[in-house]
Design an enzyme around this catalytic site. Structure first.
Site, PDB file in Angstrom:
ATOM      1  N   ARG A  92       0.854  -1.189   0.000  1.00  0.00           N
ATOM      2  CA  ARG A  92       0.000   0.000   0.000  1.00  0.00           C
ATOM      3  C   ARG A  92       0.883   1.230   0.000  1.00  0.00           C
ATOM      4  O   ARG A  92       1.705   1.430   0.896  1.00  0.00           O
ATOM      5  CB  ARG A  92      -0.941   0.029   1.210  1.00  0.00           C
ATOM      6  CG  ARG A  92      -2.070   1.061   1.040  1.00  0.00           C
ATOM      7  CD  ARG A  92      -2.899   1.249   2.304  1.00  0.00           C
ATOM      8  NE  ARG A  92      -2.130   1.921   3.328  1.00  0.00           N
ATOM      9  CZ  ARG A  92      -2.001   1.493   4.581  1.00  0.00           C
ATOM     10  NH1 ARG A  92      -2.585   0.374   4.960  1.00  0.00           N
ATOM     11  NH2 ARG A  92      -1.279   2.160   5.451  1.00  0.00           N
ATOM     12  N   GLU A 115       4.739   7.011   2.219  1.00  0.00           N
ATOM     13  CA  GLU A 115       5.556   5.813   2.367  1.00  0.00           C
ATOM     14  C   GLU A 115       4.939   4.683   1.570  1.00  0.00           C
ATOM     15  O   GLU A 115       3.769   4.749   1.172  1.00  0.00           O
ATOM     16  CB  GLU A 115       5.680   5.396   3.833  1.00  0.00           C
ATOM     17  CG  GLU A 115       4.358   5.028   4.480  1.00  0.00           C
ATOM     18  CD  GLU A 115       4.500   4.746   5.966  1.00  0.00           C
ATOM     19  OE1 GLU A 115       5.634   4.679   6.454  1.00  0.00           O
ATOM     20  OE2 GLU A 115       3.456   4.589   6.625  1.00  0.00           O
ATOM     21  N   ASN A 171       4.189   0.808   2.121  1.00  0.00           N
ATOM     22  CA  ASN A 171       4.144  -0.264   3.103  1.00  0.00           C
ATOM     23  C   ASN A 171       4.259  -1.611   2.407  1.00  0.00           C
ATOM     24  O   ASN A 171       3.498  -1.907   1.490  1.00  0.00           O
ATOM     25  CB  ASN A 171       2.825  -0.203   3.877  1.00  0.00           C
ATOM     26  CG  ASN A 171       2.619   1.142   4.553  1.00  0.00           C
ATOM     27  OD1 ASN A 171       3.167   1.415   5.607  1.00  0.00           O
ATOM     28  ND2 ASN A 171       1.827   1.996   3.927  1.00  0.00           N
ATOM     29  N   SER A 191      -2.902  -3.007   6.138  1.00  0.00           N
ATOM     30  CA  SER A 191      -4.221  -3.273   6.703  1.00  0.00           C
ATOM     31  C   SER A 191      -5.340  -2.558   5.963  1.00  0.00           C
ATOM     32  O   SER A 191      -5.115  -1.679   5.138  1.00  0.00           O
ATOM     33  CB  SER A 191      -4.245  -2.868   8.179  1.00  0.00           C
ATOM     34  OG  SER A 191      -3.923  -1.507   8.297  1.00  0.00           O
ATOM     35  N   LYS A 244      12.315   2.933   6.093  1.00  0.00           N
ATOM     36  CA  LYS A 244      12.437   4.361   5.810  1.00  0.00           C
ATOM     37  C   LYS A 244      13.811   4.725   5.254  1.00  0.00           C
ATOM     38  O   LYS A 244      13.948   5.628   4.433  1.00  0.00           O
ATOM     39  CB  LYS A 244      12.153   5.161   7.081  1.00  0.00           C
ATOM     40  CG  LYS A 244      10.844   4.815   7.775  1.00  0.00           C
ATOM     41  CD  LYS A 244       9.656   4.902   6.834  1.00  0.00           C
ATOM     42  CE  LYS A 244       8.365   4.502   7.525  1.00  0.00           C
ATOM     43  NZ  LYS A 244       8.286   3.068   7.820  1.00  0.00           N
ATOM     44  N   LYS A 274      11.858  10.778  11.187  1.00  0.00           N
ATOM     45  CA  LYS A 274      11.122   9.519  11.123  1.00  0.00           C
ATOM     46  C   LYS A 274      12.064   8.345  11.367  1.00  0.00           C
ATOM     47  O   LYS A 274      13.066   8.193  10.677  1.00  0.00           O
ATOM     48  CB  LYS A 274      10.472   9.376   9.746  1.00  0.00           C
ATOM     49  CG  LYS A 274       9.396   8.317   9.669  1.00  0.00           C
ATOM     50  CD  LYS A 274       8.635   8.438   8.361  1.00  0.00           C
ATOM     51  CE  LYS A 274       7.422   7.520   8.339  1.00  0.00           C
ATOM     52  NZ  LYS A 274       6.647   7.618   7.086  1.00  0.00           N
ATOM     53  N   GLU A 285       6.895   1.171  11.805  1.00  0.00           N
ATOM     54  CA  GLU A 285       5.609   1.178  11.111  1.00  0.00           C
ATOM     55  C   GLU A 285       4.496   1.380  12.133  1.00  0.00           C
ATOM     56  O   GLU A 285       4.656   1.125  13.312  1.00  0.00           O
ATOM     57  CB  GLU A 285       5.385  -0.141  10.370  1.00  0.00           C
ATOM     58  CG  GLU A 285       6.481  -0.487   9.370  1.00  0.00           C
ATOM     59  CD  GLU A 285       6.550   0.480   8.220  1.00  0.00           C
ATOM     60  OE1 GLU A 285       5.534   1.120   7.904  1.00  0.00           O
ATOM     61  OE2 GLU A 285       7.639   0.617   7.628  1.00  0.00           O
ATOM     62  N   GLY A 286       3.327   1.823  11.639  1.00  0.00           N
ATOM     63  CA  GLY A 286       2.142   1.826  12.478  1.00  0.00           C
ATOM     64  C   GLY A 286       1.740   3.154  13.079  1.00  0.00           C
ATOM     65  O   GLY A 286       0.708   3.258  13.709  1.00  0.00           O
ATOM     66  N   ARG A 339      -8.108   7.567   4.591  1.00  0.00           N
ATOM     67  CA  ARG A 339      -8.210   7.763   6.034  1.00  0.00           C
ATOM     68  C   ARG A 339      -8.233   9.247   6.341  1.00  0.00           C
ATOM     69  O   ARG A 339      -7.508  10.019   5.728  1.00  0.00           O
ATOM     70  CB  ARG A 339      -7.040   7.083   6.746  1.00  0.00           C
ATOM     71  CG  ARG A 339      -7.161   5.574   6.810  1.00  0.00           C
ATOM     72  CD  ARG A 339      -5.826   4.925   7.076  1.00  0.00           C
ATOM     73  NE  ARG A 339      -4.917   5.165   5.967  1.00  0.00           N
ATOM     74  CZ  ARG A 339      -3.632   4.850   5.987  1.00  0.00           C
ATOM     75  NH1 ARG A 339      -3.097   4.312   7.063  1.00  0.00           N
ATOM     76  NH2 ARG A 339      -2.874   5.087   4.940  1.00  0.00           N
TER      77      ARG A 339
END
Length: 565
Positions: free
Chosen positions: A219, A235, A237, A242, A400, A454, A458-459, A541
């Site tokens: 994603r 970014e 992923n 998810s 990253k 950064k 992740e998350g 989102r």
């Protein structure tokens, strides 16, 4: 990889502060005009699962699981452009939401909550102890936006066209073991988690382990910068991407609401693009299962022991069974260590069952490895002939630091041949720098509001913003340690904001918001043959604009969908 800071992700938290604007509550005796089966196309399906499984692909085009940290929605006065991420140009479609009648909003809230309950737009309730372990216990609706947010069709097309290019880029980077190891050498010295991943990768290089069948479910997250009007990548992923399940359902929810309320709102349901992410991900996994060529083998979902986002994962497993008759099992890393066995021919057995595909929805964060047991499980799976999604090399390709390395001049040319593809990818990169660049570090100390630090995580909930950027950089500079290798420095992106209705815990909150567009992609290769390389739907989102961090899982954002303009 990408050019951003942290992804917006959803939270299962039911604790939040009220928004500073009006909150709409459902009236007890509200009578719904919204039918249980609102889309006429649904009538040809026996149940909502079949609707999701067979949902048509978008006509125009051929995607961090839930972290353990749970945050809260921020409140108070909206600060102008403090967040570095989100989709710009997300003005509310067609008409100003300030003029929407409150009674109409209440009716839509009621209908949306009913629809969500009937169609599986649910997560576990953190207030119910067993909700993360036992299906059907303590379910609440997933946080969602009441109405879709507009997004320019030209930029949506651009993001979709980039998906196959990034899929191919990840695959090629994954094959260059020296590039991965060399790029992460300094990071390894100061980041214990990345170091352990690199150790596993190094062992695979030593034994010359080849992944003849490679599956990537990715994603890529974007936002539209208000100042430059450029679509910039946050970014890419490569592990635990998810919400293909719940994201698909939110698109259906919004389409259904607009079918019934679109005329009053001045909105057209046809402008919400088809979202086939869950069915396309299932298709890719089924094709990988077929390539493995063992009809008795299962697909194994590697899950966290407490997973309140299990229903998003179960949607994918249900489609695999419903449409392809592929059986799935769910195991934690600790269970895999206890039950796993590697046969001489490389076959992975878990609980006596042969595993064809390992689908990671855990294993992306240090908290997923509380003991050596979990690390043994990760190594065992990597040594096996099972198809890993992702493999250790795919996992590292999404870090990253690799993102920052790929943004350097002439590095993309090492992996991509087509000059037009290189130009398209480079155009969506924002500023990315290593902290050994003294000039850019100096600029960040002087103007920290223009940068974000950064780490290799992740998350969501891990980044450093504002004055904390200056303080951290000054501390690292004073200490003179190599800890700076654990971070990259990024240009801060400034999206536009607009009014939105955000649903959480059965209450509708109205506030200024920004959004982030994620494009799913699937890549399947068997030796020299590319079986699948496609864009596979999207995820939108949305969060309130006063929040630096983003994440549904971290408690800052809600699920949303796109209204093309």
């Amino acid at each position: 990889m990408g050019a951003g800071y942290s992804s917006l992700c959803l939270s299962t938290s039911t604790h939040h502060h009220s928004f500073p604007l009006t909150a709409f509550h459902c009236k007890k005796k509200s009578k719904s005009n919204f039918p249980f089966n609102p889309i006429c196309k649904d009538r040809s399906f026996n149940n909502p699962l079949q609707r999701i499984a067979y949902f048509p692909q978008p006509i125009r085009f051929s995607g961090c699981d839930l972290p353990s940290k749970v945050g809260t929605l921020k409140c108070g006065k909206v600060r102008k452009m403090e967040s570095q991420e989100g989709v710009a140009a997300i003005t509310n479609p067609t008409r100003d939401l300030e003029t929407v009648d409150e009674d109409l909003v209440q009716q839509m809230v009621y209908d949306a909550l009913v629809w969500s309950s009937l169609h599986g737009l649910v997560v576990g309730d953190k207030n119910v102890q067993r909700s993360g372990r036992t299906p059907g216990v303590g379910m609440v609706h997933a946080p969602f936006a009441l109405l879709p947010l507009s997004f320019p069709e030209s930029y949506y097309s651009q993001a979709c066209e980039l998906a196959p290019i990034f899929n191919e880029l990840v695959d090629r980077v994954s094959l260059d073991g020296n590039f991965l190891q060399d790029s992460l050498t300094r990071t390894k010295k100061v980041d214990a988690f990345t170091s352990r991943l690199l150790d596993i990768h190094s062992k695979m290089l030593e034994i010359n382990k080849k992944e003849d069948i490679r599956l990537g479910l990715h994603r890529s997250d974007y936002m539209l910068d208000e100042h430059t009007k450029l679509l910039l990548q946050i970014e890419l992923n490569t592990i635990s991407c998810s919400f293909p399940g719940l994201g698909t359902i939110v698109s259906e929810l919004h389409r259904s609401l607009l079918i019934h309320y679109g005329e009053q709102l001045g909105l057209d349901s046809k402008k919400i693009p088809g979202n086939s992410s869950v069915s396309r991900f299932a298709e890719a996994m089924a094709k990988a299962w077929t390539e493995y060529n063992n009809p008795r083998a299962v697909v194994m979902v590697v899950a966290q022991s407490e997973e309140r986002n299990m229903y998003d994962q179960h949607w994918l497993c249900s489609v695999l069974k419903e449409k392809y008759n592929v059986t799935t099992i769910r195991k934690t890393l600790a269970e895999i260590d206890m039950q796993g066995e590697l046969l001489p021919d490389g076959t992975l057995l878990v609980g006596g069952q042969a595993v064809s595909v390992v689908y990671f929805r855990a294993g992306y964060a240090p908290s997923d490895y509380p003991s050596e047991s979990e690390w043994r499980a990760r190594l065992l799976m990597e040594q096996s002939s099972a198809i890993k999604c992702p493999s250790i090399s795919y996992h590292l390709a999404g870090t990253k630091k690799i993102q920052q390395e790929l943004a350097k001049p002439n590095v993309l040319e090492r992996f991509l041949d087509n000059k037009e593809d290189i130009a398209k990818v480079r155009k969506c990169f924002a500023g990315l720098w290593s902290l050994d660049d003294s000039e850019i570090v100096g600029k960040a100390i002087e103007r920290p509001e223009l940068y974000v630090m950064k780490p290799q995580r992740e998350g969501g909930g891990n980044n450093i913003y504002g004055e904390d950027v200056r303080e951290t950089l000054l501390r690292l500079k004073k200490e003179g340690s190599e800890e700076d290798a654990a971070y990259i420095l990024m240009q801060r992106i400034f999206p536009s904001e607009s009014l939105a209705y955000l649903m959480r815990d059965g209450v509708c909150h109205k506030d200024q918001a920004i959004s982030e567009l994620g494009i799913y992609g699937a890549y399947l290769r068997s030796k020299d043959k590319v079986i699948m390389n496609e864009q596979c739907g999207y995820l939108m989102r949305t969060k309130i604009s006063s929040s630096n961090e983003g994440g549904v899982a971290a408690g800052f954002a809600v699920l949303d969908s796109i209204y093309l303009t």
